[in-house]
Design a protein around this motif. Structure first.
Motif, PDB file in Angstrom:
ATOM      1  N   THR A 287     -19.089  17.684 -23.124  1.00 46.08           N
ATOM      2  CA  THR A 287     -19.331  18.349 -21.836  1.00 46.08           C
ATOM      3  C   THR A 287     -18.187  18.120 -20.850  1.00 46.08           C
ATOM      4  O   THR A 287     -17.730  19.046 -20.169  1.00 46.08           O
ATOM      5  CB  THR A 287     -20.646  17.836 -21.215  1.00 46.08           C
ATOM      6  N   LYS A 288     -17.702  16.879 -20.749  1.00 41.71           N
ATOM      7  CA  LYS A 288     -16.639  16.563 -19.803  1.00 41.71           C
ATOM      8  C   LYS A 288     -15.361  17.335 -20.116  1.00 41.71           C
ATOM      9  O   LYS A 288     -14.658  17.789 -19.207  1.00 41.71           O
ATOM     10  CB  LYS A 288     -16.360  15.059 -19.806  1.00 41.71           C
ATOM     11  N   VAL A 289     -15.076  17.486 -21.424  1.00 38.18           N
ATOM     12  CA  VAL A 289     -13.871  18.235 -21.809  1.00 38.18           C
ATOM     13  C   VAL A 289     -14.025  19.702 -21.459  1.00 38.18           C
ATOM     14  O   VAL A 289     -13.096  20.342 -20.954  1.00 38.18           O
ATOM     15  CB  VAL A 289     -13.596  18.060 -23.320  1.00 38.18           C
TER      16      VAL A 289
ATOM     17  N   ASP B  84     -15.934  20.950 -19.074  1.00 38.15           N
ATOM     18  CA  ASP B  84     -15.845  21.088 -17.612  1.00 38.15           C
ATOM     19  C   ASP B  84     -14.404  20.999 -17.139  1.00 38.15           C
ATOM     20  O   ASP B  84     -13.988  21.722 -16.223  1.00 38.15           O
ATOM     21  CB  ASP B  84     -16.678  19.996 -16.931  1.00 38.15           C
ATOM     22  N   PHE B  85     -13.620  20.129 -17.764  1.00 34.98           N
ATOM     23  CA  PHE B  85     -12.216  19.985 -17.387  1.00 34.98           C
ATOM     24  C   PHE B  85     -11.443  21.270 -17.678  1.00 34.98           C
ATOM     25  O   PHE B  85     -10.648  21.744 -16.852  1.00 34.98           O
ATOM     26  CB  PHE B  85     -11.594  18.812 -18.152  1.00 34.98           C
TER      27      PHE B  85
ATOM     28  N   SER C 194     -12.465  23.907 -15.162  1.00 31.89           N
ATOM     29  CA  SER C 194     -11.921  23.637 -13.834  1.00 31.89           C
ATOM     30  C   SER C 194     -10.427  23.946 -13.771  1.00 31.89           C
ATOM     31  O   SER C 194      -9.940  24.508 -12.786  1.00 31.89           O
ATOM     32  CB  SER C 194     -12.181  22.189 -13.442  1.00 31.89           C
TER      33      SER C 194
END
Length: 467
Positions: free
Chosen positions: A41-43, A45-46, A49
């Motif tokens: 998920t963090k990747v 979102d990055f 963004s």
């Protein structure tokens, strides 16, 4: 007929279109599922963004500088400069609100000060370049700072970014120095350990060197020293020393130490930071507190012998009574602020964090201070604030009795000061009894005679006990 047949053959049927849509939907769902399974998920979102940031910056012609209120371990001086400079541009505020403040307790009807509210936009222009400032605020996550985190946004066209960086910030820094130098109101700050921040109020102590009752020779020497310090930036840089000056004011209570601090502040046009060391938890907190003070200021630490940072705090004399005992009890609650921690900021590496600073220590008992505090280089000037002398008495009489210069009681009173220890505060109290010089001076003479009798009786008691 041929044309009709051609279009009929090219246009797909409704069932074919529905079939294609179903296939694409299934592929999209499958791709999204695979993407969610394979990429964290963090990747994701990055990536999203950065994708948005790239395209928004590509189509956005503006560039924004972000100026936070804190920079590393100290206050951001660019933020402070902007905070000082921008109130001069309130005519260019574009939002429909304005911050109105008035902290003048002595004159409630005085004209209020106007400031910048959060989210307000202020327009400025630098060499034809339009600029827009915005003050923003958000919750501060730092355990050492409970107040909201504040920061400015400065927006300009991208093509002017380099010029703003190299010239505009220097311009507002210089402008803020001029504003602070000519400021009308000084402030006195005290540290609030609950909010981990300095609280301030308008400082309106009217004592100046002109009205200060002090030995003329000591006063003139001190004024010359202060002026030399104020103009000594190049000198301190040349000799490799921090641009600071330390004063130790010592003497009995009531001899005018606080009044002298006020006179120094008014003479130098410096704000005062009044630090109670008892409210500081440890040396680390002490450094954090002191590095958030501003340039061109006075750091005041009163009653150093009872501050907790010295070796001990013994019981005061009879005049201080219970206060001395209470002070000693308070010091036992705060043993972590060490003398070495204080000295490190006075003349150690941390002393260079703030420029053009005056450090003032006061004490009623210099003999109680640790010798390390009295070592040359720690406190540059030691000033004895002594009992009232004839010259000081004449100055007080002139101030409180309508500038009287001569009186029949002057000579006997001056002789009494050579025999009796009376503080300027005690003399002032007697002179304020009446505006009539005859009444006031007679009362002062009676007070001194009574004080002399008490001192003589106290001196005779030990002799009688020995006999």
């Amino acid at each position: 007929m041929a044309s009709t047949t051609f279009f009929t053959q090219k246009i797909p049927s409704v069932s074919a279109i529905f079939s294609i849509y179903t296939s694409l939907s299934a592929f999209t769902i499958l791709f999204r599922t695979v993407l969610n399974e394979l990429i964290p998920t963090k990747v994701r979102d990055f990536i999203v963004s950065r994708f948005k940031e790239h395209f928004s910056s590509y189509f956005n012609p503006n560039f924004t500088f972000i100026i936070e209120d804190q920079c590393d371990y100290v206050t951001n001086q660019t933020f402070r400069a902007a905070e000082t400079y921008l109130p001069t541009l309130l005519a260019g505020i574009t939002t429909g609100s304005l911050l109105v403040r008035s902290s003048n307790l002595k004159n409630p009807s005085a004209k209020p000060k106007f400031g910048i509210p959060v989210n307000a936009k202020i327009s400025d222009e630098f060499e034809g370049i339009p600029l827009e400032w915005t003050l923003l605020s958000e919750r501060n996550e730092s355990p050492y700072q409970s107040r909201p985190k504040r920061y400015f946004h400065l927006t300009c066209k991208k093509e002017f970014r380099d010029k703003i960086m190299s010239e505009y910030f220097t311009y507002i820094a210089k402008a803020s120095v001029k504003i602070l130098t000519s400021r009308d109101n000084l402030k006195i700050h005290t540290y609030d350990p609950k909010d981990h921040s300095w609280e301030s109020a308008i400082f309106q102590h009217h004592t100046t060197f002109e009205t200060l009752a002090m030995e003329p020779e000591i006063k003139n020497t001190l004024m010359r020293d202060l002026d030399a310090f104020s103009n000594g930036k190049d000198f301190f840089k040349t000799v490799g020393r921090a641009w600071k000056r330390g004063y130790l004011l010592y003497g009995p209570p009531g001899t005018g130490k606080s009044s002298l601090v006020a006179a120094i502040a008014n003479h130098m046009n410096y704000n005062i930071y009044d630090l109670q060391l008892q409210s500081v938890q440890d040396d680390a907190m002490l450094r954090q507190i002191l590095t958030t003070t501003e340039n061109r200021s006075i750091l005041l630490i009163e009653d150093l012998d009872c501050s907790g940072a010295d070796a001990s705090c013994r019981k005061e004399n009879k005049d201080e009574g219970e206060d001395g005992e209470n002070q000693a009890k308070n010091n036992t609650k705060n043993p972590q602020v060490t003398l070495s921690g204080l000295l490190n900021f006075v003349d150690g590496l941390w002393s260079s964090c703030v420029e053009e600073r005056i450090i003032v220590f006061t004490t009623n008992h210099r003999e109680k201070l640790d010798p390390a505090l009295l070592r040359p280089g720690r406190m540059d000037v030691h000033i004895l604030m002594d009992y009232c002398k004839p010259n000081v008495f004449k100055k007080l009489a002139a101030l409180y009795l309508d500038y009287i210069e001569e009186h029949d009681l002057f000579e006997p009173i001056e002789k009494m000061f050579l025999e009796v220890k009376a503080t300027p505060a005690e003399v002032t109290e007697q002179l304020m009894v009446s505006k009539d010089p005859d009444v006031a001076l007679k009362g002062l003479m009676e007070f001194l005679e009574s004080k002399k009798m008490i001192e003589e009786s106290e001196e005779s008691e030990p002799k009688e006990a020995e006999e």
